[in-house]
Design an enzyme around this catalytic site. Sequence first.
Site, PDB file in Angstrom:
ATOM      1  N   LYS A  42      43.306  49.976  44.803  1.00  0.00           N
ATOM      2  CA  LYS A  42      44.444  50.317  45.305  1.00  0.00           C
ATOM      3  C   LYS A  42      45.040  48.810  44.872  1.00  0.00           C
ATOM      4  CE  LYS A  42      45.989  52.142  43.336  1.00  0.00           C
ATOM      5  NZ  LYS A  42      44.715  53.096  42.437  1.00  0.00           N
ATOM      6  N   HIS A  97      34.338  49.823  46.345  1.00  0.00           N
ATOM      7  CA  HIS A  97      35.234  49.530  47.701  1.00  0.00           C
ATOM      8  C   HIS A  97      34.514  49.422  48.846  1.00  0.00           C
ATOM      9  CE1 HIS A  97      38.575  50.205  45.066  1.00  0.00           C
ATOM     10  NE2 HIS A  97      38.199  51.416  44.996  1.00  0.00           N
ATOM     11  N   SER A 127      51.009  51.865  46.522  1.00  0.00           N
ATOM     12  CA  SER A 127      50.375  52.428  45.877  1.00  0.00           C
ATOM     13  C   SER A 127      49.788  52.843  45.996  1.00  0.00           C
ATOM     14  CB  SER A 127      49.528  51.074  44.755  1.00  0.00           C
ATOM     15  OG  SER A 127      49.049  50.944  44.466  1.00  0.00           O
TER      16      SER A 127
HETATM   17  S1  PPS Z   1      41.543  51.572  41.816  1.00  0.00           S
HETATM   18  O1  PPS Z   1      41.881  53.033  41.654  1.00  0.00           O
HETATM   19  O2  PPS Z   1      41.708  51.190  43.367  1.00  0.00           O
HETATM   20  O3  PPS Z   1      40.611  51.388  41.055  1.00  0.00           O
HETATM   21  O4  PPS Z   1      43.058  50.822  42.090  1.00  0.00           O
HETATM   22  P1  PPS Z   1      43.853  49.342  41.440  1.00  0.00           P
HETATM   23  O5  PPS Z   1      42.987  49.302  40.743  1.00  0.00           O
HETATM   24  O6  PPS Z   1      42.688  48.658  42.789  1.00  0.00           O
HETATM   25  O7  PPS Z   1      44.664  49.179  41.769  1.00  0.00           O
HETATM   26  C1  PPS Z   1      46.044  50.304  40.436  1.00  0.00           C
HETATM   27  C2  PPS Z   1      47.000  48.759  40.826  1.00  0.00           C
HETATM   28  O8  PPS Z   1      46.494  47.607  40.340  1.00  0.00           O
HETATM   29  C3  PPS Z   1      48.341  47.912  39.036  1.00  0.00           C
HETATM   30  N1  PPS Z   1      47.375  47.157  38.327  1.00  0.00           N
HETATM   31  C4  PPS Z   1      48.105  46.061  37.469  1.00  0.00           C
HETATM   32  N2  PPS Z   1      49.113  44.930  37.490  1.00  0.00           N
HETATM   33  C5  PPS Z   1      49.870  44.392  36.635  1.00  0.00           C
HETATM   34  N3  PPS Z   1      48.864  43.925  35.662  1.00  0.00           N
HETATM   35  C6  PPS Z   1      48.302  44.758  35.262  1.00  0.00           C
HETATM   36  N4  PPS Z   1      47.438  44.577  34.269  1.00  0.00           N
HETATM   37  C7  PPS Z   1      47.706  46.013  36.504  1.00  0.00           C
HETATM   38  N5  PPS Z   1      46.388  46.596  36.463  1.00  0.00           N
HETATM   39  C8  PPS Z   1      46.786  47.240  37.379  1.00  0.00           C
HETATM   40  C9  PPS Z   1      48.508  49.251  39.377  1.00  0.00           C
HETATM   41  O9  PPS Z   1      49.852  49.007  37.771  1.00  0.00           O
HETATM   42  C10 PPS Z   1      48.379  49.763  41.004  1.00  0.00           C
HETATM   43  O10 PPS Z   1      49.406  49.482  41.428  1.00  0.00           O
HETATM   44  P2  PPS Z   1      51.086  49.984  41.452  1.00  0.00           P
HETATM   45  O11 PPS Z   1      51.539  49.035  42.713  1.00  0.00           O
HETATM   46  O12 PPS Z   1      51.074  51.142  41.574  1.00  0.00           O
HETATM   47  O13 PPS Z   1      51.962  50.101  40.059  1.00  0.00           O
END
Ligand code: PPS
Length: 284
Positions: A42, A97, A127
Site C-alpha cells: 500500500k 513486498h 489504505s
Molecule cells: S499493493 O496492493 O501493495 O500493490 O498496493 P499499492 O499499489 O502499493 O498501493 C495502493 C495505493 O496507491 C494508490 N495509487 C495511486 N495514488 C495516486 N495516483 C496514482 N496513479 C495511484 N495509483 C495507485 C491507491 O489509490 C492506493 O491508495 P489509497 O490510499 O488506498 O487510495
Amino acid sequence: LSRDYTWVEGVPFLSTTTGDLGALRDGFVVRDGDIVTVSYPKSGTTWILEIVHLVHTRGDPRWVQSVVSWERSPWLEKATGVGGINRQADPRFYTSHLPLHLFPTSLFTSKAKCVYVMRNPRDILVSGYHFWKTIKIAKYTESFEVYFEKFLQGEVPFGSWFDHVGGWLQMRGKENFLFISYEELHQDIRASVEQISRFLGTELNPEEVDSVLQHVTFQAMKENKMSNFSLLPDFLMDHSKGCLMRKGIAGDWRNHFTVAQTEAFDRVYREKMAGLPRGLFPWD
Ligand code: PPS
C-alpha cells in the site's frame, strides 16, 4: 482458501506466498539487468510499476494497456513468481513486498536496479484497512481500532512497516538503489518520472515524459483494467467490497485517526524510528 498467516522469521505472510522463502532467499539468482520494485504493501507500488514500465516503453502505453501488472512484473514471493520471472526476456521486471532479511541475497552483490517506494505509514495503515477487506486470503477486521493496533504490532500481511523500512533503508547510498516516496510523486510527478528514468538509464525527451504523465494519473490508472486489480480473480478479491484505486491522496489518515490514535501512533513512530536521521521522509 485460508485467511491464516504463515509466520516466517517473525513476519506474517498470506497463503499465496511461496512455502519455501528460505529456498528463494538462498537460491534465486538476481541478474545485473533486473529491475526490481520493492515496497511495503500500500505504499504506491502499482503507481511506481506503471511509471517504470512506461519509462521502459518511452511513453508508449500499449504494454501497460494490454498486459496485467502482475505479468509485466511478477510478484517474486508468490508461489508462481519465479516461473513468471524466468519466462521474461532481459531486462526482467519483478516486484516484492519481502523485508530485506528475507530477500534473495544475490541482490546485494548484483547491479540490478532496485526502486524502493515509501509512503507515510499512517496513510498505509488507512489504505490497508480498506484494502485487506477485499482480499479473501487476508485477515480482516471491521473495527478500525483493532486494525490500528494490529498494524502497530506488525500483525498484518508482510509484518511491521517500521521493520520493513528500517531494513531496506540500510541500502541507501548504494548507486543501484533508488528510494522514492508516494508523497514526492504527488508533489512533483514530472520530476519523479525524470528521476526514475535517469535512474533506469532511459533518458526521455519531453514529449515522451508527457506521454508517461498522461497514463499515470490516478484517473487513467483507475480506468486501466490491466493495473487497477479489477482482473484479480474472484477467489482472491471480493470486488464488491472495494478496489485498489481507492482515493489516491496523501493525508487521508486525518479523516480516520482520533486524537488519541494520532498520539499513540506518534509515540510508536518516534520510538521505532529513533535510529534513523531526521529529514529522511517528506511526512516528518
Ligand atoms: S499493493 O496492493 O501493495 O500493490 O498496493 P499499492 O499499489 O502499493 O498501493 C495502493 C495505493 O496507491 C494508490 N495509487 C495511486 N495514488 C495516486 N495516483 C496514482 N496513479 C495511484 N495509483 C495507485 C491507491 O489509490 C492506493 O491508495 P489509497 O490510499 O488506498 O487510495
